[in-house]
Scaffold this motif. Structure first.
Motif, PDB file in Angstrom:
ATOM      1  N   THR A 295       0.837  -1.207   0.000  1.00  0.00           N
ATOM      2  CA  THR A 295       0.000   0.000   0.000  1.00  0.00           C
ATOM      3  C   THR A 295       0.870   1.255   0.000  1.00  0.00           C
ATOM      4  N   GLY A 296       1.937   1.248   0.804  1.00  0.00           N
ATOM      5  CA  GLY A 296       2.844   2.389   0.842  1.00  0.00           C
ATOM      6  C   GLY A 296       3.497   2.640  -0.501  1.00  0.00           C
ATOM      7  N   LEU A 297       3.867   1.553  -1.195  1.00  0.00           N
ATOM      8  CA  LEU A 297       4.486   1.670  -2.511  1.00  0.00           C
ATOM      9  C   LEU A 297       3.502   2.285  -3.506  1.00  0.00           C
ATOM     10  N   ILE A 298       2.242   1.860  -3.425  1.00  0.00           N
ATOM     11  CA  ILE A 298       1.206   2.422  -4.312  1.00  0.00           C
ATOM     12  C   ILE A 298       1.007   3.903  -4.013  1.00  0.00           C
ATOM     13  N   PHE A 299       0.915   4.243  -2.720  1.00  0.00           N
ATOM     14  CA  PHE A 299       0.744   5.647  -2.324  1.00  0.00           C
ATOM     15  C   PHE A 299       1.893   6.498  -2.857  1.00  0.00           C
ATOM     16  N   PHE A 300       3.132   5.988  -2.708  1.00  0.00           N
ATOM     17  CA  PHE A 300       4.300   6.760  -3.112  1.00  0.00           C
ATOM     18  C   PHE A 300       4.348   6.949  -4.632  1.00  0.00           C
ATOM     19  N   VAL A 301       4.163   5.863  -5.384  1.00  0.00           N
ATOM     20  CA  VAL A 301       4.262   5.940  -6.843  1.00  0.00           C
ATOM     21  C   VAL A 301       3.134   6.783  -7.425  1.00  0.00           C
ATOM     22  N   VAL A 302       1.892   6.484  -7.022  1.00  0.00           N
ATOM     23  CA  VAL A 302       0.746   7.211  -7.562  1.00  0.00           C
ATOM     24  C   VAL A 302       0.791   8.680  -7.126  1.00  0.00           C
ATOM     25  N   GLY A 303       1.083   8.931  -5.840  1.00  0.00           N
ATOM     26  CA  GLY A 303       1.148  10.302  -5.341  1.00  0.00           C
ATOM     27  C   GLY A 303       2.229  11.108  -6.028  1.00  0.00           C
ATOM     28  N   SER A 304       3.415  10.506  -6.205  1.00  0.00           N
ATOM     29  CA  SER A 304       4.522  11.209  -6.868  1.00  0.00           C
ATOM     30  C   SER A 304       4.207  11.484  -8.330  1.00  0.00           C
ATOM     31  N   THR A 305       3.542  10.512  -8.987  1.00  0.00           N
ATOM     32  CA  THR A 305       3.178  10.689 -10.393  1.00  0.00           C
ATOM     33  C   THR A 305       2.179  11.829 -10.559  1.00  0.00           C
ATOM     34  N   ILE A 306       1.156  11.842  -9.703  1.00  0.00           N
ATOM     35  CA  ILE A 306       0.151  12.912  -9.773  1.00  0.00           C
ATOM     36  C   ILE A 306       0.798  14.261  -9.487  1.00  0.00           C
ATOM     37  N   LEU A 307       1.687  14.306  -8.483  1.00  0.00           N
ATOM     38  CA  LEU A 307       2.355  15.557  -8.120  1.00  0.00           C
ATOM     39  C   LEU A 307       3.175  16.091  -9.282  1.00  0.00           C
ATOM     40  N   TYR A 308       3.899  15.205  -9.966  1.00  0.00           N
ATOM     41  CA  TYR A 308       4.767  15.656 -11.058  1.00  0.00           C
ATOM     42  C   TYR A 308       3.974  16.018 -12.308  1.00  0.00           C
ATOM     43  N   THR A 309       2.970  15.204 -12.641  1.00  0.00           N
ATOM     44  CA  THR A 309       2.214  15.461 -13.868  1.00  0.00           C
ATOM     45  C   THR A 309       1.344  16.709 -13.763  1.00  0.00           C
ATOM     46  N   THR A 310       0.869  17.006 -12.564  1.00  0.00           N
ATOM     47  CA  THR A 310       0.039  18.207 -12.383  1.00  0.00           C
ATOM     48  C   THR A 310       0.874  19.452 -12.135  1.00  0.00           C
ATOM     49  N   ASN A 311       2.149  19.247 -11.756  1.00  0.00           N
ATOM     50  CA  ASN A 311       3.032  20.395 -11.488  1.00  0.00           C
ATOM     51  C   ASN A 311       4.425  20.101 -12.041  1.00  0.00           C
ATOM     52  N   PRO A 312       4.557  19.989 -13.374  1.00  0.00           N
ATOM     53  CA  PRO A 312       5.839  19.597 -13.958  1.00  0.00           C
ATOM     54  C   PRO A 312       6.967  20.591 -13.709  1.00  0.00           C
ATOM     55  N   ASP A 313       6.632  21.842 -13.383  1.00  0.00           N
ATOM     56  CA  ASP A 313       7.668  22.857 -13.207  1.00  0.00           C
ATOM     57  C   ASP A 313       7.901  23.212 -11.748  1.00  0.00           C
ATOM     58  N   ILE A 314       7.409  22.375 -10.841  1.00  0.00           N
ATOM     59  CA  ILE A 314       7.584  22.662  -9.418  1.00  0.00           C
ATOM     60  C   ILE A 314       9.070  22.693  -9.062  1.00  0.00           C
ATOM     61  N   ASP A 315       9.454  23.644  -8.258  1.00  0.00           N
ATOM     62  CA  ASP A 315      10.847  23.809  -7.861  1.00  0.00           C
ATOM     63  C   ASP A 315      11.131  22.970  -6.615  1.00  0.00           C
ATOM     64  N   LEU A 316      11.540  21.717  -6.828  1.00  0.00           N
ATOM     65  CA  LEU A 316      11.796  20.818  -5.707  1.00  0.00           C
ATOM     66  C   LEU A 316      13.029  21.224  -4.911  1.00  0.00           C
ATOM     67  N   ASN A 317      13.890  22.071  -5.484  1.00  0.00           N
ATOM     68  CA  ASN A 317      15.057  22.527  -4.748  1.00  0.00           C
ATOM     69  C   ASN A 317      14.697  23.435  -3.580  1.00  0.00           C
ATOM     70  N   SER A 318      13.447  23.888  -3.534  1.00  0.00           N
ATOM     71  CA  SER A 318      13.019  24.758  -2.439  1.00  0.00           C
ATOM     72  C   SER A 318      13.285  24.110  -1.092  1.00  0.00           C
ATOM     73  N   PHE A 319      13.103  22.785  -0.993  1.00  0.00           N
ATOM     74  CA  PHE A 319      13.336  22.082   0.260  1.00  0.00           C
ATOM     75  C   PHE A 319      14.795  22.251   0.702  1.00  0.00           C
ATOM     76  N   HIS A 320      15.706  22.232  -0.289  1.00  0.00           N
ATOM     77  CA  HIS A 320      17.119  22.374   0.040  1.00  0.00           C
ATOM     78  C   HIS A 320      17.400  23.768   0.588  1.00  0.00           C
ATOM     79  N   PHE A 321      16.817  24.786  -0.018  1.00  0.00           N
ATOM     80  CA  PHE A 321      17.055  26.155   0.427  1.00  0.00           C
ATOM     81  C   PHE A 321      16.482  26.404   1.817  1.00  0.00           C
ATOM     82  N   TRP A 322      15.386  25.729   2.145  1.00  0.00           N
ATOM     83  CA  TRP A 322      14.785  25.897   3.464  1.00  0.00           C
ATOM     84  C   TRP A 322      15.677  25.329   4.564  1.00  0.00           C
ATOM     85  N   MET A 323      16.418  24.265   4.258  1.00  0.00           N
ATOM     86  CA  MET A 323      17.125  23.533   5.301  1.00  0.00           C
ATOM     87  C   MET A 323      18.622  23.809   5.347  1.00  0.00           C
TER      88      MET A 323
END
Length: 236
Positions: free
Chosen positions: A23-51
């Motif tokens: 179930t966790g694998l399904i949540f991770f794969v499906v959730g990550s796919t939806i996140l990327y396909t709906t927001n292909p230009d999201i700046d994931l490096n933001s997490f690095h700048f915060w920390m």
């Protein structure tokens, strides 16, 4: 026998007999796919700048790639005596080539950079909601791996005894509307009583007295025989 070699196939079997892992694998794969396909230009490096600590420098835009939703700005800059190439995304028309900009970069890794004071992506509340699903999946996957490594360490030097059922309660986690149960059991080693828990979607298969394997060096670490994949059960 007090030692069992756990093969790679045994480890894979251990992961995939755990419904929580699947179930966790399904949540991770499906959730990550939806996140990327709906927001292909999201700046994931933001997490690095915060920390992490960052620094800033001035430079010029070298090239701009304009798209319907998000523009990409290319630049180079000097940091630590070296020249780094970078690019930064932003929503809406902001700069042209040769425009001066301030670059923010990670001190420990200047390859991670962005144009300062820019809305780099539409990281709104909707994205936060979607992000919850891959996070839940990643936590479930991590917990299953942790259990697997614990079992591997137990099987390096173990003894066998009987476990006695203590208590059982339904958790708030459900799979196909069926709750996962937390099952408490106890066992005695050298006149010392230990108590551990395990989780199961099918508590009926635990009939009260179970065969248990525990670590000789750390008796508080244990696993019920029924929780092992059949390939390992046959080796015990």
């Amino acid at each position: 026998m007090s030692y069992i070699k756990v093969s790679l196939l045994d480890r894979i079997n251990f992961l995939f007999i755990d419904q929580t892992f699947i179930t966790g694998l399904i949540f991770f794969v499906v959730g990550s796919t939806i996140l990327y396909t709906t927001n292909p230009d999201i700046d994931l490096n933001s997490f690095h700048f915060w920390m992490n600590k960052t620094n800033k420098t001035e430079t010029k835009i070298k090239k701009v790639k304009y798209t319907d939703n998000t523009d990409i700005y290319y630049y180079d800059f000097e940091a630590n005596g070296e020249t780094y190439l970078g690019n930064s995304t932003a929503s809406g028309y902001l700069y042209d080539a040769d425009d001066k900009v301030t670059i923010e970069y990670a001190i420990d890794n200047p390859n991670i950079s962005r144009i300062d004071v820019v809305n780099h992506s539409s990281f709104d509340f909707t994205i936060v909601i979607i992000l919850i699903f891959p996070i839940i999946g990643l936590v479930s996957i991590g917990n299953t791996f942790k259990q697997m490594f614990s079992v591997v360490s137990i099987l390096k030097n173990f003894s066998q005894t009987d476990a006695v059922f203590v208590d059982m309660e339904a958790t708030s986690i459900k799979i196909n509307d069926n709750p996962i149960y937390k099952i408490k059991y106890s066992y005695t080693v050298d006149h010392t009583r230990y108590q551990n828990t395990t989780k199961s979607l099918n508590p009926d298969k635990f009939d009260g007295n179970e065969v248990l394997l525990y670590s000789k060096s750390k008796p508080e670490k244990s696993v019920l025989l029924k929780k092992l994949p059949e390939s390992l059960q046959r080796k015990v």
